[in-house]
Design an enzyme around this catalytic site. Structure first.
Site, PDB file in Angstrom:
ATOM      1  N   ARG A  55      24.044 -45.196 -51.945  1.00 17.28           N
ATOM      2  CA  ARG A  55      24.094 -44.965 -50.494  1.00 17.28           C
ATOM      3  C   ARG A  55      25.532 -45.126 -50.000  1.00 17.28           C
ATOM      4  NH1 ARG A  55      23.411 -48.901 -46.983  1.00 17.28           N
ATOM      5  NH2 ARG A  55      21.798 -50.009 -48.146  1.00 17.28           N
ATOM      6  N   TYR A 107      24.380 -24.747 -30.528  1.00 17.17           N
ATOM      7  CA  TYR A 107      23.222 -24.695 -31.430  1.00 17.17           C
ATOM      8  C   TYR A 107      22.068 -25.555 -30.880  1.00 17.17           C
ATOM      9  CZ  TYR A 107      20.419 -25.256 -35.630  1.00 17.17           C
ATOM     10  OH  TYR A 107      19.374 -25.289 -36.519  1.00 17.17           O
ATOM     11  N   ASP A 180      31.545 -27.429 -34.562  1.00 20.30           N
ATOM     12  CA  ASP A 180      30.533 -26.944 -35.493  1.00 20.30           C
ATOM     13  C   ASP A 180      31.113 -25.660 -36.094  1.00 20.30           C
ATOM     14  OD1 ASP A 180      28.383 -25.735 -36.743  1.00 20.30           O
ATOM     15  OD2 ASP A 180      26.927 -26.429 -35.263  1.00 20.30           O
ATOM     16  N   LYS A 205      23.977 -23.173 -44.820  1.00 15.15           N
ATOM     17  CA  LYS A 205      24.352 -21.791 -44.540  1.00 15.15           C
ATOM     18  C   LYS A 205      25.415 -21.332 -45.561  1.00 15.15           C
ATOM     19  CE  LYS A 205      21.598 -22.681 -41.147  1.00 15.15           C
ATOM     20  NZ  LYS A 205      22.041 -23.151 -39.838  1.00 15.15           N
TER      21      LYS A 205
HETATM   22  C1  LIG Z   1      21.704 -24.273 -39.022  1.00 16.31           C
HETATM   23  C2  LIG Z   1      22.720 -24.785 -38.079  1.00 16.31           C
HETATM   24  C3  LIG Z   1      22.819 -26.164 -37.777  1.00 16.31           C
HETATM   25  C4  LIG Z   1      21.829 -27.183 -38.284  1.00 16.31           C
HETATM   26  O1  LIG Z   1      21.859 -27.311 -39.655  1.00 16.31           O
HETATM   27  P1  LIG Z   1      20.599 -27.755 -40.546  1.00 16.31           P
HETATM   28  O2  LIG Z   1      21.162 -27.770 -41.921  1.00 16.31           O
HETATM   29  O3  LIG Z   1      19.516 -26.759 -40.315  1.00 16.31           O
HETATM   30  O4  LIG Z   1      20.187 -29.105 -40.061  1.00 16.31           O
HETATM   31  C5  LIG Z   1      23.825 -26.563 -36.933  1.00 16.31           C
HETATM   32  N1  LIG Z   1      24.700 -25.674 -36.391  1.00 16.31           N
HETATM   33  C6  LIG Z   1      24.620 -24.356 -36.650  1.00 16.31           C
HETATM   34  C7  LIG Z   1      25.603 -23.436 -36.007  1.00 16.31           C
HETATM   35  C8  LIG Z   1      23.641 -23.864 -37.495  1.00 16.31           C
HETATM   36  O5  LIG Z   1      23.569 -22.549 -37.738  1.00 16.31           O
END
Ligand SMILES: *Cc1c(COP(=O)(O)O)cnc(C)c1O
Length: 393
Positions: A55, A107, A180, A205
């Site tokens: 952890r 998001y 982000d 992604k």
């Molecule tokens: C998918 C996404 C998230 C969240 O990510 P997860 O892995 O689904 O928790 C945050 N910001 C953006 C722009 C995303 O496309």
């Protein structure tokens, strides 16, 4: 302390645990091993090995964090269980009753953590503004403003934020910035070089890139932020498991070639759609017609691999379009090697009211494409056939 059992015969049950050098890792392996150990042994009471408990730190996770931090030009990273978990980890840096200025159309999962949870559990307050309106940003800042949360490009209409301009404003006031960077990946945009303090990603992604992983990561621009993030990650246990760190690291190895192909394909697709009579409007920052194309050229390497379009026709026409597609798959995600299509109205943004969608510019005829690494000629043919199906009554 002898850790091998080779020299002395032991009983079966003991051998199942100790026989062979099960703990040793070949240090000349071409790829880091998946170290699943929850704990690491000490050789003596005074021994201070690099790893003690997973952890706190894990070699596979560390290999991945080091790679992603190097790509983002940060000092280090913290790998989290998901993208939203990475966001929650960043928000844990803030004191009670902090105020955050947030990009409009952020998001949905980011909005949810702030509004449904942090507001209740830590008194977080928020103001949503278009971060390109620097006067509005300045006006939104309060004495308790601790963070500006940037997202660029936004989902699904691909509005950009002038990252450097926002960071200059924040720095002058001693306010942290976090972006982000999921839609760009470190290939397309490196916000730390523009002044951002923290970069978060949904590794589910482009970083993973193969639609086979859920993960998140936060990259820090300086050592003190990194140390604080590591402590938070250790304290709340928001860590990514070693198997997923392995997948993410494996994904990063091909990020450059994937992104190069995906972005080039997306530009071809966007150009095709822009010239198609059945398409009302195309949203793609890499097109000259995009209102922020100059900003895109300044801060991004390409227009990215996400394209949005509004199609002429009603819901039935959109359904015919989606059903006629043979390569693009209808899915809620993006960033994989396979091309995907998403209907924001009924999928990613379904929890919003029609009024909220209206304010965000999300109409029923909007489709978001995540362009994959297939041959772009096949992708265009697929879309062409589907648009023909949409037009046919
Ligand atoms: C998918 C996404 C998230 C969240 O990510 P997860 O892995 O689904 O928790 C945050 N910001 C953006 C722009 C995303 O496309």
């Amino acid at each position: 302390m002898g850790l091998t059992m080779s020299d002395k015969p032991r009983n079966f049950a003991t051998r199942t645990i100790h026989a062979g050098e099960q703990f040793s890792v070949a240090d000349n392996a071409i790829f880091p091993a998946i170290v699943t150990a929850s704990s690491f042994t000490k050789r003596s009471l005074d021994d201070k090995p690099e790893y003690s408990y997973s952890r706190v730190g894990n070699p596979t996770r560390h290999a991945y964090e080091t790679c992603v931090a190097a790509l983002e030009e940060g000092v280090g990273a913290v790998a989290c269980a998901s993208g939203v978990n990475a966001t929650a980890t960043v928000l844990e840096l803030l004191p009670k009753d902090a105020h955050v200025v947030v990009m409009n159309g952020v998001y949905g999962g980011t909005f949810r953590i702030m509004e449904d949870y942090r507001s209740r559990t830590s008194g977080l307050t928020t103001t949503y503004v278009d971060l390109n309106d620097l006067e509005a940003v300045a006006a939104a800042i309060k004495p308790e403003t601790q963070l500006i949360w940037i997202e660029s490009p936004t989902n699904p209409l691909l509005h950009l934020v002038d990252i450097k301009a926002v960071c200059d404003l924040a720095k002058a006031r001693g306010i942290l910035t976090c972006i982000d960077n999921t839609f760009c990946s470190p290939w397309n945009q490196r916000p730390i070089t523009l002044g951002v303090d923290l970069v978060m990603h949904s590794a589910s992604k482009y970083i993973g890139g193969h639609s086979d992983l859920t993960g998140g990561v936060v990259v820090a621009a300086n050592d003190s932020l990194l140390a604080r993030l590591r402590r938070i990650s250790m304290a709340i246990g928001a860590v990514q498991g070693p198997f997923d760190c392995y997948l993410a690291l494996r994904g990063l190895k091909t990020l450059d070639v994937r992104m190069e192909r995906q972005c080039a394909n997306a530009l071809q697709v966007a150009r095709f759609l822009e010239s198609h009579a059945q398409v009302e409007q195309v949203y793609y920052p890499g097109l000259e017609s995009h209102p922020q194309h100059e900003l895109c050229k300044r801060q991004m390497r390409s227009g990215g691999a996400v394209v949005a379009m509004k199609v002429k026709g009603d819901r039935a026409a959109l359904n015919r379009l989606v059903e006629a597609l043979q390569i693009f798959v209808l899915a809620d995600s993006l960033g994989g090697v396979e091309s995907m299509i998403n209907h924001s109205w009924s999928m990613s943004h379904c929890s919003l009211s029609p009024e909220q969608k209206g304010v965000m510019g999300i109409s029923e005829n909007l489709l978001r494409l995540s362009v994959g690494i297939e041959d772009y000629r096949d992708l265009i043919e697929d879309l062409n056939g589907a648009l023909r199906a949409a037009a046919a009554v």
